[in-house]
Design a protein around this motif. Structure first.
Motif, short mmCIF file in Angstrom:
data_model
loop_
_atom_site.label_atom_id
_atom_site.label_comp_id
_atom_site.label_asym_id
_atom_site.label_seq_id
_atom_site.Cartn_x
_atom_site.Cartn_y
_atom_site.Cartn_z
N GLY A 1 61.46 -58.51 -26.31
CA GLY A 1 60.02 -58.72 -26.16
C GLY A 1 59.27 -58.11 -27.32
N GLY A 2 58.56 -58.91 -28.05
CA GLY A 2 57.98 -58.40 -29.28
C GLY A 2 59.15 -58.01 -30.16
N GLU A 3 59.18 -56.80 -30.59
CA GLU A 3 60.33 -56.28 -31.36
C GLU A 3 60.70 -54.92 -30.79
N PRO A 4 61.76 -54.86 -29.98
CA PRO A 4 62.09 -53.60 -29.31
C PRO A 4 62.42 -52.45 -30.26
N LEU A 5 62.92 -52.75 -31.45
CA LEU A 5 63.27 -51.67 -32.36
C LEU A 5 62.05 -51.03 -33.03
N MET A 6 60.86 -51.51 -32.70
CA MET A 6 59.64 -50.81 -33.11
C MET A 6 59.36 -49.66 -32.14
N ALA A 7 60.16 -49.58 -31.07
CA ALA A 7 59.95 -48.55 -30.04
C ALA A 7 61.23 -47.74 -29.81
N VAL A 8 61.95 -47.42 -30.86
CA VAL A 8 63.20 -46.67 -30.73
C VAL A 8 62.98 -45.34 -30.00
N PRO A 9 61.94 -44.57 -30.31
CA PRO A 9 61.74 -43.31 -29.56
C PRO A 9 61.53 -43.55 -28.05
N GLN A 10 60.84 -44.62 -27.70
CA GLN A 10 60.61 -44.92 -26.29
C GLN A 10 61.91 -45.36 -25.59
N ILE A 11 62.74 -46.11 -26.29
CA ILE A 11 64.04 -46.51 -25.73
C ILE A 11 64.86 -45.25 -25.41
N GLU A 12 64.89 -44.32 -26.36
CA GLU A 12 65.66 -43.09 -26.14
C GLU A 12 65.05 -42.25 -25.03
N GLU A 13 63.73 -42.17 -24.99
CA GLU A 13 63.06 -41.39 -23.94
C GLU A 13 63.36 -41.96 -22.57
N PHE A 14 63.27 -43.29 -22.43
CA PHE A 14 63.57 -43.92 -21.15
C PHE A 14 65.02 -43.65 -20.76
N TYR A 15 65.93 -43.81 -21.70
CA TYR A 15 67.34 -43.57 -21.41
C TYR A 15 67.55 -42.13 -20.93
N GLU B 1 52.85 -58.88 -34.70
CA GLU B 1 51.90 -59.96 -34.75
C GLU B 1 50.51 -59.36 -34.90
N LYS B 2 49.77 -59.86 -35.85
CA LYS B 2 48.49 -59.27 -36.22
C LYS B 2 47.48 -59.24 -35.07
N TYR B 3 47.52 -60.24 -34.21
CA TYR B 3 46.49 -60.36 -33.19
C TYR B 3 46.83 -59.61 -31.91
N LYS B 4 47.99 -58.97 -31.85
CA LYS B 4 48.37 -58.25 -30.64
C LYS B 4 48.29 -56.75 -30.86
N GLU B 5 47.77 -56.07 -29.87
CA GLU B 5 47.70 -54.62 -29.90
C GLU B 5 49.10 -54.05 -29.65
N LYS B 6 49.47 -53.00 -30.39
CA LYS B 6 50.76 -52.36 -30.17
C LYS B 6 50.68 -51.58 -28.86
N LYS B 7 51.61 -51.89 -27.95
CA LYS B 7 51.67 -51.17 -26.68
C LYS B 7 53.12 -50.80 -26.44
N TYR B 8 53.32 -49.59 -25.98
CA TYR B 8 54.66 -49.11 -25.68
C TYR B 8 54.71 -48.63 -24.24
N ASN C 1 74.99 -51.13 -18.38
CA ASN C 1 75.31 -52.17 -19.36
C ASN C 1 74.01 -52.49 -20.09
N SER C 2 74.00 -52.33 -21.40
CA SER C 2 72.76 -52.47 -22.15
C SER C 2 72.95 -53.36 -23.37
N ASN C 3 71.95 -54.21 -23.62
CA ASN C 3 71.96 -55.05 -24.82
C ASN C 3 70.55 -55.16 -25.37
N ILE C 4 70.45 -55.76 -26.56
CA ILE C 4 69.14 -55.85 -27.21
C ILE C 4 69.04 -57.17 -27.96
N ILE C 5 67.83 -57.73 -27.97
CA ILE C 5 67.52 -58.93 -28.74
C ILE C 5 66.48 -58.51 -29.76
#
Length: 170
Positions: free
Chosen positions: A36-50, A1-8, A62-66
């Motif tokens: 929330g937002g688009e989680p697949l814009m943060a694939v490296p962060q998902i892997e880092e957290f895991y 979304e154009k008006y939101k700052e990208k935050k990870y 148990n993990s899922n994604i929207i």
């Protein structure tokens, strides 16, 4: 979304979540929903957290994604498999014309077709992950659900672990 700052999620937040969860001695099961937002814009962060979390949490997660499905690629699928995602919900906003109006890109890219191709890629590379296409239905696009189901049946015929479901937006 154009008006939101990208935050990870930062590594510090990841560490605090991991510390908190491991401090809950009576906790036996964990379920993580990436959304929330688009989680697949943060694939490296998902892997880092895991990686951080699985180093201290030894029980299954148990993990899922929207997701919109737009950012599904080979790397995203690799990470989804690694982090144990078993269920993916992909949202569509109607047939091609309607979906592309809602998920419009300045480039004019056919987002609808890209999402369908990405669904095929996900199912090809991770056939055991359950996929549900959630169709957001409003008063304006409700008439598109049956044609979309027909397109789904034809396009994804013979594929396993897939479904389509209406979601009424009131």
């Amino acid at each position: 979304e154009k008006y939101k700052e990208k935050k990870y999620m930062t590594p510090e937040v990841m560490d605090r979540i991991t510390k908190y969860v491991t401090s809950c001695s009576d906790l036996k099961n964990i379920k993580i929903t990436w959304f929330g937002g688009e989680p697949l814009m943060a694939v490296p962060q998902i892997e880092e957290f895991y990686d951080k979390f699985s180093a201290v949490w030894k029980e299954p997660v148990n993990s899922n994604i929207i997701t919109t499905g737009y950012h599904i690629d080979k790397e995203a699928v690799r990470v989804m498999k690694k982090v144990g995602i078993t269920f993916v919900q992909i949202t569509l906003d109607g047939m091609k014309k309607t979906h592309n109006e809602v998920k419009h890109l300045a480039s004019g890219e056919d987002v609808f077709e890209r999402v369908l191709k990405n669904i095929e890629l996900l199912n090809d590379l991770a056939p055991d992950i359950n996929i549900v296409i959630r169709v957001n239905l409003t008063h304006e696009n409700a008439h598109e659900y049956i044609p979309l189901c027909q397109l789904y049946s034809k396009r994804f015929e013979g594929r396993r672990h897939m479904g389509i479901s209406p979601a009424f937006v009131l």
